[in-house]
Design an enzyme around this catalytic site. Structure first.
Site: not given
Length: 350
Positions: A160, A239, A342
């Protein structure tokens, strides 16, 4: 290029949260994107680049500068080589590659947002991530004031993360190029246990690419991870927290805390990643007492998945952040692990 002033930004985000932008430009060509970025930089105007809005948390006061919405179009497939304009809708592009019988991104179906955002956080799910198929990223470099082509090896992809995320004020993605696989209509080898179980196959097996895509869409929908304006569980950024990656000492300390809290028979999820051990943020959140549907206000944890924070309608960004901070504090108190958000925050911090 469309230009609006005091323009609402909330409708451009999947959270449907945030105040207005002083100025909103919508660019439909690469040239318009570059011109808008250059103008903002030359005038010293703060710039916010908006794609699909699926990874943005914008403060209630909005953005006092120029918001640039990238709405470029372009899907070019030549053999197994794919080039996408940054504004292409990602999930539609995935569907078209599957229809063409190609493998490599079929398990990334249903992820909201635009193609230009995928290399920034190295989008991944269900055993695939774009780092394995991206060959080049074409971007405007705000430091050198030129358009550059960055090969995969120079993108610094990790979980990520990427060079683009590490230098958020430098690059504006214009195009992304991929190399896919012609496996005769079959998928790439299925890596993710949940996907394999859902399809009744073993990890490593190949299945029809269309079946892999449909399975992933079904799994995501069951978790509220496929956009649906009627379903408040999808009024989210998907998420909200990344799965923590712990070094050796951190992981041992975490295991000790988990055994003290939950008993010696409980084994937390663990996967090798980037030289450490990755555990599940959703597991941590749930075991810290934040179950599905947690919350009493207009911002709550999804009723379908503990990793998604949602706007139930009428929430403010501050409502969302208050919930996020409560979850972060609770997980840290329970397990000594600090969750990291995130989505990108604009004008606010967690």
């Amino acid at each position: 290029m469309q230009e609006l002033h005091d323009a609402p930004l909330a409708p451009l985000t999947t959270f449907r949260l945030g105040g207005p932008a002083a100025r909103l430009l919508t660019a439909t060509t690469d040239a318009e994107v570059v011109a808008a970025v250059r103008e903002a930089d030359e005038e010293g105007t703060p710039l916010l680049v908006v794609g699909g809005g699926s990874n943005l948390v914008i403060g209630d006061k909005g953005f006092d500068g120029t918001a640039l919405r990238i709405a470029t179009n372009g899907f070019a497939l030549s053999g197994t080589t794919l080039e996408l304009a940054a504004g292409e809708i990602w999930t539609d592009a995935v569907a078209r590659t599957v229809e063409a019988g190609l493998a490599g991104i079929e398990c990334l179906a249903g992820i909201p947002g635009s193609a230009g955002a995928t290399p920034i956080q190295n989008v991944g799910a269900y055993g695939q991530e774009v780092a394995s198929t991206i060959t080049e990223v074409v971007a405007y470099d705000r430091y050198t004031r030129e358009t550059v082509t960055i090969p995969n090896a120079e993108c610094a992809f990790s979980y990520r993360h990427s060079r683009f995320k590490a230098e958020p004020d430098r690059f504006v993605v214009l195009r992304v190029r991929f190399e896919l696989e012609d496996a005769g209509g079959l998928s790439a080898p299925i890596k993710y246990p949940e996907t394999a179980r859902a399809m009744g196959v073993e990890q490593g097996d190949r299945v029809p690419a269309a079946a892999a895509r449909e399975t992933v869409l079904r799994l995501r929908a069951g978790k509220g991870m496929v956009l649906d304006p009627e379903d408040h569980d999808t009024w989210s950024a998907g998420s909200f927290f990344t799965n923590p990656i712990l070094d050796g000492a951190q992981y041992e300390a975490f295991l000790a805390r988990a055994k003290d809290r939950l008993g010696p028979e409980v084994t937390p999820p663990a996967f090798p990643a980037d030289g450490g051990t990755k555990t599940s943020a959703a597991w941590l959140i749930d075991r810290a007492g934040f179950t599905k549907g947690y919350g009493s206000g207009p911002a709550r944890i999804s009723t379908k998945h503990t990793l998604a924070l949602t706007n139930r309608g009428g929430a403010t960004t501050e409502d969302l952040l208050a919930l996020a901070r409560e979850v972060v504090a609770g997980v840290h108190d329970a397990f000594g692990v600090t969750l990291v958000n995130e989505p990108v925050t604009v004008g606010v911090t967690l």
